[in-house]
Enzyme design. Structure first.
Site, PDB file in Angstrom:
ATOM      1  N   SER B 151      51.852  40.544  90.852  1.00  0.00           N
ATOM      2  CA  SER B 151      51.167  41.609  91.571  1.00  0.00           C
ATOM      3  C   SER B 151      49.716  41.202  91.867  1.00  0.00           C
ATOM      4  CB  SER B 151      51.248  42.896  90.739  1.00  0.00           C
ATOM      5  OG  SER B 151      50.866  44.007  91.499  1.00  0.00           O
ATOM      6  N   ARG B 221      48.028  57.619  87.475  1.00  0.00           N
ATOM      7  CA  ARG B 221      49.032  56.739  86.882  1.00  0.00           C
ATOM      8  C   ARG B 221      50.446  57.181  87.255  1.00  0.00           C
ATOM      9  NH1 ARG B 221      49.906  51.642  85.404  1.00  0.00           N
ATOM     10  NH2 ARG B 221      51.402  51.475  83.707  1.00  0.00           N
ATOM     11  N   ASP B 316      61.810  45.472  94.962  1.00  0.00           N
ATOM     12  CA  ASP B 316      60.371  45.777  94.935  1.00  0.00           C
ATOM     13  C   ASP B 316      59.971  46.342  96.297  1.00  0.00           C
ATOM     14  OD1 ASP B 316      57.620  45.824  94.759  1.00  0.00           O
ATOM     15  OD2 ASP B 316      57.396  43.733  94.137  1.00  0.00           O
ATOM     16  N   HIS B 349      59.094  46.878  91.528  1.00  0.00           N
ATOM     17  CA  HIS B 349      57.904  46.034  91.369  1.00  0.00           C
ATOM     18  C   HIS B 349      57.760  45.536  89.930  1.00  0.00           C
ATOM     19  CE1 HIS B 349      54.042  44.427  92.459  1.00  0.00           C
ATOM     20  NE2 HIS B 349      53.390  45.172  91.604  1.00  0.00           N
ATOM     21  N   ASP B 350      58.155  46.371  88.988  1.00  0.00           N
ATOM     22  CA  ASP B 350      58.059  45.996  87.567  1.00  0.00           C
ATOM     23  C   ASP B 350      58.942  44.815  87.186  1.00  0.00           C
ATOM     24  OD1 ASP B 350      56.109  47.626  86.623  1.00  0.00           O
ATOM     25  OD2 ASP B 350      57.439  49.134  85.740  1.00  0.00           O
TER      26      ASP B 350
END
Lengths: 195, 369
Positions: B151, B221, B316, B349-350
């Site tokens: 990222s 968050r 992602d 994405h993780d």
């Protein structure tokens, strides 16, 4: 000579080479080490990609069927497409792309006109299963097989020049028979082409 | 085979001298905390720099004494792992602007004696890379075997490759993008608005007033976390599962996903600094290497000498594979040594945090070839 020796004969040392469908990088490895070529491979199989990376080869994970627009015109001296065109959805488009990206290109095809393939079909009435084409019709990746004649016709239809050609027997070597009557006696044909 | 690195401790260094920032301001000295794993060889050729992402820090692997939770990239860093600490000396700093010990908005400004807070300058990926280069000097590492990250961390690895071409042999650019899209910036802006409009934010001077914009940071968050997960992962993990048997026709957390997001937001907001979060989102928004080259990424990459590996993940959508391909295609056009891997992974994405088999094999092949 075998296929890799012919390829080396056909290309200058230190050329920039793109191999579309490079597999585990066998050809690129040799060209890079023995011929000083700057090489890049395109491959879709993850294990093969990792083998390429392990050998220190540059490789791009990309599906050729989804297009090659990311490669600009004449951006490589040589584009190789070895035993790949018959697994693609659009061989004609691929052939045009190959000749667009490379100043010259080397394309290798399995010859469906080989005599055992013909006899196999004639006698058994079933889709041939041979050493070069080992899978059953429903299970094969080879969805666009052609003969040497078919391929050469496609080249002229696309106004692609055949600069060199070479035919190999089932042992992957050049032979007199394969040279005299390739469409009958060559299992594999290799072409150097350009547009 | 794959094992944990065991107990680790953070270290601290003061990098002395004037440190100029891209925005024109400068610091006198900068303090950085970092961790190292494995051993540096005698000729200092086996060092790998790990760059952390938006909410990351220097604790990439191993565990602290009396803590259960390992570092954020423990799945990939350790003995026998993708980044093999039996072979490599791994360094992970907490970037300046961070909130885990390095110079940042919650540090004391020695000129004023107060917290920096909102006066902390807006820094950039380039500033980070420059500070990491100073750290390299202090560690006696002239050339990194590799610089890598996921990222925002991948963006730092990319920046390293053209900013210090002679100081880096390989760059691992994972789940990154050559710049943020309007949609990416939009999500960051929602996060910033949540923080800026929290009444306890106090114009960024909450530390002076012993307040904390917890709600704002929590919301920021929560919205960020949604973008880290794939639709597929969220559906299979939570679906429409209810916490209780029936709907209760109210606004409490009824669905599992609501409760999960609230929990994640709570945990994060208790361990992260709001000014740092604002800053991190801005650093992301500003990253655009092509902007100095009339929008031509290929020209930005001209100086690169390293071997590069770009990795993306199928699900992602924050930095989708197409975004990684923008980097790859510019590198191909610039005739650089690049390989590209697109990993099939359900984690959005993780995914870059998980030890997917193909991903691990690709990474270790790249680092060890």
């Amino acid at each position: 000579m075998n296929t890799i020796e012919v390829i080396k004969n056909w290309i200058d040392k230190e050329s920039q080479v793109l191999d579309l469908g490079c597999g585990d990088g066998e050809i690129l490895n040799i060209l890079s080490k023995e011929w000083g070529s700057t090489v890049l491979g395109v491959e879709i199989n993850q294990d093969d990609i990792n083998k390429c990376i392990q050998s220190g080869l540059n490789v791009i994970h990309q599906n050729i069927d989804e297009g090659l627009e990311n490669f600009s015109d004449n951006s490589f001296d040589i584009v190789i497409m070895s035993q790949t065109i018959q697994v693609l959805k659009e061989p004609k488009k691929a052939l045009q792309e190959v000749t667009r990206i490379g100043n010259e290109s080397i394309v290798t095809i399995p010859n469906f006109g080989y005599w055992t393939t013909r006899i196999n079909l004639l006698l058994s009435g079933k889709m041939p299963v041979t050493g070069t084409l080992p899978s059953a019709w429903h299970d094969t990746d080879n969805i666009h097989l052609c003969t040497i004649k078919d391929f050469e016709n496609l080249c002229s239809e696309c106004e692609i020049d055949v600069i060199e050609k070479c035919f190999f027997n089932k042992f992957g070597k050049e032979s007199l028979l394969a040279k005299v009557a390739p469409n009958l006696f060559a299992t594999t044909a290799m072409y150097k082409i350009s547009k | 085979m794959s094992d944990s690195i065991g107990e680790v401790k953070a270290q601290k260094v003061t990098l002395e001298g004037e440190f100029e920032l891209e925005c024109g301001q400068s610091f006198n000295d900068i303090e950085l905390v970092y961790e190292t794993y494995g051993a540096l060889n005698t000729d200092a050729t086996n060092a790998i720099l790990i760059c952390h992402a938006l909410s990351g820090n220097h604790h990439a692997a191993g565990k602290y004494e009396n803590e259960e939770k390992p570092g954020w990239w423990d799945s990939l860093i350790g003995p026998g792992k993708a980044v093999d600490t039996n072979k490599f000396f791994v360094v992970c700093p907490n970037n300046i602007g961070g909130c885990h010990g390095s110079l940042g908005p919650s540090s004391i400004n020695h000129d004023t004696g107060d917290y920096y807070g909102p006066d902390f300058p807006i820094i950039t990926v380039r500033d980070w890379v420059n500070s990491q280069a100073k750290l390299s000097d202090s560690l006696g590492i002239e050339k990194w075997h590799a610089v890598m990250g996921g990222s925002l961390g991948g963006m730092q690895a990319l920046e390293w490759s053209y900013l210090f071409p002679k100081r880096i042999k390989k760059a691992g650019i994972i789940a990154a993008a050559p710049k943020l899209s309007a949609q990416n910036i939009a999500f960051n802006e929602v996060a910033r608005q949540a923080i800026l409009n929290d009444p306890d934010f106090e114009g960024g001077r909450y530390l002076d007033k012993s307040k904390y914009p917890k709600q704002g940071l929590k919301l920021a968050r929560m919205v960020g976390h949604i973008t880290y997960l794939s639709e597929e992962a969220m559906r299979s993990k939570f679906g429409r599962e209810l916490k209780k048997e029936k709907l209760n026709f109210g606004y409490d957390a009824e669905f599992e996903i609501e409760s999960y997001l609230r929990y994640q937001g709570d945990v994060f907001s208790e361990s992260f600094d709001a000014n740092t979060y604002l800053l991190m989102t801005k650093i992301l928004d500003y990253f655009d290497p092509a902007s100095n080259f009339e929008g031509k990424l290929v020209n930005a990459f001209e100086s690169i000498e390293a071997q590069l590996l770009v990795v993306s993940f199928s699900t992602d959508w924050r930095f989708a594979p197409e975004r990684s391909k923008e980097i790859v295609n510019a590198l191909i056009e610039a005739k650089k040594n690049v390989s590209y891997l697109e990993i099939d992974s359900p984690h959005g994405h993780d995914s870059f945090l998980f030890a997917n088999e193909d991903y691990v094999k690709g990474l270790s092949a790249f680092l060890e070839n």
